[in-house]
Motif scaffolding. Structure first.
Motif, PDB file in Angstrom:
ATOM      1  N   VAL A 141       0.900  -1.192  -0.008  1.00 20.44           N
ATOM      2  CA  VAL A 141       0.101   0.016   0.036  1.00 20.44           C
ATOM      3  C   VAL A 141       0.791   1.195  -0.044  1.00 20.44           C
ATOM      4  CG1 VAL A 141      -2.043  -0.961   1.054  1.00 20.44           C
ATOM      5  CG2 VAL A 141      -0.131  -0.040   2.568  1.00 20.44           C
ATOM      6  N   PHE A 142       0.610   2.435  -0.483  1.00 20.64           N
ATOM      7  CA  PHE A 142       1.386   3.290  -0.665  1.00 20.64           C
ATOM      8  C   PHE A 142       0.474   4.552  -0.207  1.00 20.64           C
ATOM      9  CE2 PHE A 142       1.895   0.566  -4.235  1.00 20.64           C
ATOM     10  CZ  PHE A 142       3.235   0.327  -4.197  1.00 20.64           C
ATOM     11  N   THR A 143       1.625   5.728   0.201  1.00 19.37           N
ATOM     12  CA  THR A 143       1.130   7.067   0.494  1.00 19.37           C
ATOM     13  C   THR A 143       2.181   7.860   0.264  1.00 19.37           C
ATOM     14  OG1 THR A 143       0.091   8.412   2.429  1.00 19.37           O
ATOM     15  CG2 THR A 143       1.838   7.133   2.907  1.00 19.37           C
ATOM     16  N   GLY A 144       2.209   9.355   0.302  1.00 19.53           N
ATOM     17  CA  GLY A 144       3.233  10.044  -0.096  1.00 19.53           C
ATOM     18  C   GLY A 144       3.030  11.499   0.120  1.00 19.53           C
ATOM     19  N   TRP A 145       3.959  12.319   0.434  1.00 21.93           N
ATOM     20  CA  TRP A 145       3.920  13.854   0.440  1.00 21.93           C
ATOM     21  C   TRP A 145       4.542  14.517  -0.846  1.00 21.93           C
ATOM     22  CZ3 TRP A 145       5.956  10.143   3.689  1.00 21.93           C
ATOM     23  CH2 TRP A 145       5.377   9.902   4.818  1.00 21.93           C
ATOM     24  N   ASP A 146       3.811  15.653  -1.083  1.00 24.01           N
ATOM     25  CA  ASP A 146       4.380  16.283  -2.090  1.00 24.01           C
ATOM     26  C   ASP A 146       3.830  17.990  -1.954  1.00 24.01           C
ATOM     27  OD1 ASP A 146       5.496  15.710  -5.115  1.00 24.01           O
ATOM     28  OD2 ASP A 146       4.436  17.433  -5.277  1.00 24.01           O
ATOM     29  N   ILE A 147       4.754  18.704  -2.426  1.00 27.91           N
ATOM     30  CA  ILE A 147       4.357  20.145  -2.510  1.00 27.91           C
ATOM     31  C   ILE A 147       3.228  20.470  -3.598  1.00 27.91           C
ATOM     32  CG2 ILE A 147       6.778  20.735  -1.836  1.00 27.91           C
ATOM     33  CD1 ILE A 147       7.378  21.887  -4.397  1.00 27.91           C
ATOM     34  N   PHE A 148       2.986  19.778  -4.511  1.00 32.71           N
ATOM     35  CA  PHE A 148       1.847  19.814  -5.423  1.00 32.71           C
ATOM     36  C   PHE A 148       0.634  19.092  -4.971  1.00 32.71           C
ATOM     37  CE2 PHE A 148       5.632  20.935  -7.595  1.00 32.71           C
ATOM     38  CZ  PHE A 148       5.460  22.235  -8.017  1.00 32.71           C
ATOM     39  N   GLU A 149      -0.528  19.662  -5.382  1.00 31.16           N
ATOM     40  CA  GLU A 149      -1.899  18.938  -4.783  1.00 31.16           C
ATOM     41  C   GLU A 149      -2.172  17.848  -5.709  1.00 31.16           C
ATOM     42  OE1 GLU A 149      -4.173  22.444  -4.276  1.00 31.16           O
ATOM     43  OE2 GLU A 149      -3.522  22.780  -2.483  1.00 31.16           O
ATOM     44  N   ASP A 150      -1.565  17.636  -6.649  1.00 38.10           N
ATOM     45  CA  ASP A 150      -2.071  16.448  -7.816  1.00 38.10           C
ATOM     46  C   ASP A 150      -1.982  15.207  -7.065  1.00 38.10           C
ATOM     47  OD1 ASP A 150      -2.307  18.620  -9.542  1.00 38.10           O
ATOM     48  OD2 ASP A 150      -0.216  18.255 -10.370  1.00 38.10           O
ATOM     49  N   ASP A 151      -3.159  14.328  -7.466  1.00 39.71           N
ATOM     50  CA  ASP A 151      -3.068  13.071  -6.908  1.00 39.71           C
ATOM     51  C   ASP A 151      -2.025  12.128  -8.007  1.00 39.71           C
ATOM     52  OD1 ASP A 151      -4.299  11.972  -9.420  1.00 39.71           O
ATOM     53  OD2 ASP A 151      -6.245  12.691  -8.550  1.00 39.71           O
ATOM     54  N   MET A 152      -1.837  10.846  -7.586  1.00 40.96           N
ATOM     55  CA  MET A 152      -0.923  10.208  -8.541  1.00 40.96           C
ATOM     56  C   MET A 152      -1.224  10.258  -9.897  1.00 40.96           C
ATOM     57  SD  MET A 152       1.653   7.447  -6.429  1.00 40.96           S
ATOM     58  CE  MET A 152       2.792   7.995  -5.526  1.00 40.96           C
ATOM     59  N   TYR A 153      -2.466  10.091 -10.358  1.00 41.37           N
ATOM     60  CA  TYR A 153      -2.822   9.768 -11.626  1.00 41.37           C
ATOM     61  C   TYR A 153      -2.360  11.107 -12.366  1.00 41.37           C
ATOM     62  CZ  TYR A 153      -5.426   9.398 -16.175  1.00 41.37           C
ATOM     63  OH  TYR A 153      -5.614   9.412 -17.252  1.00 41.37           O
ATOM     64  N   ALA A 154      -2.824  12.218 -11.923  1.00 40.61           N
ATOM     65  CA  ALA A 154      -2.572  13.475 -12.399  1.00 40.61           C
ATOM     66  C   ALA A 154      -1.041  13.699 -12.552  1.00 40.61           C
ATOM     67  CB  ALA A 154      -3.229  14.726 -11.578  1.00 40.61           C
ATOM     68  N   ALA A 155      -0.199  13.578 -11.350  1.00 34.61           N
ATOM     69  CA  ALA A 155       1.094  13.683 -11.530  1.00 34.61           C
ATOM     70  C   ALA A 155       1.862  12.789 -12.447  1.00 34.61           C
ATOM     71  CB  ALA A 155       2.006  13.335 -10.312  1.00 34.61           C
ATOM     72  N   ALA A 156       1.333  11.616 -12.597  1.00 35.96           N
ATOM     73  CA  ALA A 156       2.018  10.663 -13.541  1.00 35.96           C
ATOM     74  C   ALA A 156       1.732  11.155 -15.101  1.00 35.96           C
ATOM     75  CB  ALA A 156       1.486   9.358 -13.447  1.00 35.96           C
ATOM     76  N   SER A 157       0.557  11.739 -15.211  1.00 42.74           N
ATOM     77  CA  SER A 157       0.111  12.396 -16.546  1.00 42.74           C
ATOM     78  C   SER A 157       0.971  13.603 -17.102  1.00 42.74           C
ATOM     79  CB  SER A 157      -1.308  12.629 -16.488  1.00 42.74           C
ATOM     80  OG  SER A 157      -2.218  11.668 -16.333  1.00 42.74           O
ATOM     81  N   ASN A 158       1.167  14.202 -15.789  1.00 44.90           N
ATOM     82  CA  ASN A 158       2.055  15.411 -16.268  1.00 44.90           C
ATOM     83  C   ASN A 158       3.678  15.157 -16.364  1.00 44.90           C
ATOM     84  OD1 ASN A 158       0.070  17.176 -15.717  1.00 44.90           O
ATOM     85  ND2 ASN A 158       0.379  17.501 -13.466  1.00 44.90           N
ATOM     86  N   ALA A 159       3.952  14.080 -15.782  1.00 41.46           N
ATOM     87  CA  ALA A 159       5.266  13.384 -15.840  1.00 41.46           C
ATOM     88  C   ALA A 159       5.616  13.074 -17.433  1.00 41.46           C
ATOM     89  CB  ALA A 159       5.785  12.585 -15.018  1.00 41.46           C
ATOM     90  N   GLY A 160       4.554  12.464 -17.796  1.00 42.59           N
ATOM     91  CA  GLY A 160       4.721  12.109 -19.208  1.00 42.59           C
ATOM     92  C   GLY A 160       5.475  10.790 -19.594  1.00 42.59           C
ATOM     93  N   VAL A 161       5.936  10.211 -18.505  1.00 41.59           N
ATOM     94  CA  VAL A 161       6.757   9.040 -18.399  1.00 41.59           C
ATOM     95  C   VAL A 161       6.304   7.744 -19.286  1.00 41.59           C
ATOM     96  CG1 VAL A 161       8.155   7.415 -17.448  1.00 41.59           C
ATOM     97  CG2 VAL A 161       8.266   9.635 -16.603  1.00 41.59           C
TER      98      VAL A 161
END
Length: 314
Positions: A62-82
């Motif tokens: 199971v996963f959790t995390g911290w980030d300075i941006f409010e994007d969930d992991m799907y949005a963050a992964a989409s923005n990263a474009g990897v």
């Protein structure tokens, strides 16, 4: 638990979910694809690592995390474009469910980034306590029997070991005094080890390479490891350099370059963060080639490290 939910973290978590769902193969995973040889080679006994060692299964993670941006992991992964959109969309429900917790962040240590999702506290010790509470809350809500924290955040500006790092007592005093030699990654590491949670460092930051962290690790029996993930430029060095050394082939110079996008490249465009990365990369060849033992072959190498930021193009 992952401080820093950028390209590295989201690719990892998306990959785990894709493998669990049968959409992908765990390419590059030692635990999932690697084997262990037992007995003689002729006996052909080579079980997979995850069959031989009592590791948690992928379905148990199971996963959790911290980030300075409010994007969930799907949005963050989409923005990263990897990852390709088709694969991302197959794991969208899971990734979308992972929302970032407010992060410990100080612009002085990562000058090319800034974001709104940041913890506030009266001092750095207060921030430690907030992270510790996050750890306790996640363990309770997730039902996880054990935890591990992996730093996937940015490379911080270069810091040298100082008086605040020499013991747990000195470190705790420095936390209450907001000592500048304590970077955000150290706050996460200290909180993690204080809770008895192992900490892995995926960046070349000083973080756990200090006596205070070693002392706390031993006291709470919480392992520490890592000094950058070393999956790019340094990986190639560690493949090629041992070959040159084994054949005793001399070198006069080594020019290393990375072309990076996403936050990693943007952060390393800052001279302070680049120096942290550079120090780590420069030390690899010296460790492998041992110029003091082989001065004729490696005693006068000119080693240049370059990192260039190229904005992501998808």
């Amino acid at each position: 638990m992952i401080p820093g939910m950028g390209a590295v973290a989201t690719t990892f978590v998306a990959g785990v979910e894709a493998v669990r769902k049968g959409f992908a193969t765990p390419i590059g995973s030692l635990t999932q694809m690697g084997t262990v040889r037992l007995g003689r080679r002729t006996e052909s006994r080579a079980p997979k690592v995850n069959e031989f060692v009592p590791l948690a299964g992928l379905n148990d993670l199971v996963f959790t995390g911290w980030d300075i941006f409010e994007d969930d992991m799907y949005a963050a992964a989409s923005n990263a474009g990897v990852l390709e959109r088709a694969l991302l969309d197959q794991v969208k429900p899971f990734l979308s469910s992972i929302q970032p917790r407010k992060a410990v962040f100080d612009h002085n240590y990562v000058k090319r980034l800034d974001g709104p999702n940041v913890k506030k506290g009266k001092n750095k010790m207060d921030l430690v306590e907030q992270v510790r509470q996050d750890i306790r809350d996640f363990k309770k809500s997730s039902g996880a029997s054990r935890l591990v924290m992996i730093w996937c955040g940015s490379t911080e500006t270069f810091i040298e070991q100082g008086p605040a790092h020499q013991s747990v007592k000195a470190f705790e005093k420095a936390l209450t005094q907001n000592d500048e030699s304590i970077a955000p990654s150290m706050i996460y590491a200290y909180a993690s080890l204080s809770e008895g949670v192992p900490f892995g460092n995926g960046a070349p930051n000083l973080t756990v390479d200090v006596p205070a962290m070693h002392e706390l690790s031993r006291r709470n029996e919480a392992p520490i490891c890592g000094k950058d993930f070393k999956t790019g430029q340094t990986l190639i060095k560690t493949i090629l350099a041992p070959g040159f050394k084994a054949r005793l082939l001399g070198l006069s110079g080594w020019y290393s370059t990375n072309i990076l996008g996403n936050r990693d490249g943007e952060v390393l465009d800052d001279p302070g963060s680049f120096k942290t990365k550079e120090e780590s990369k420069l030390g690899v060849l010296e460790h492998i080639l041992q110029p003091r033992l082989y001065p004729e072959l490696y005693g006068n190498i000119f080693h240049k490290v370059r990192i260039n930021y190229y904005p992501p193009r998808g």
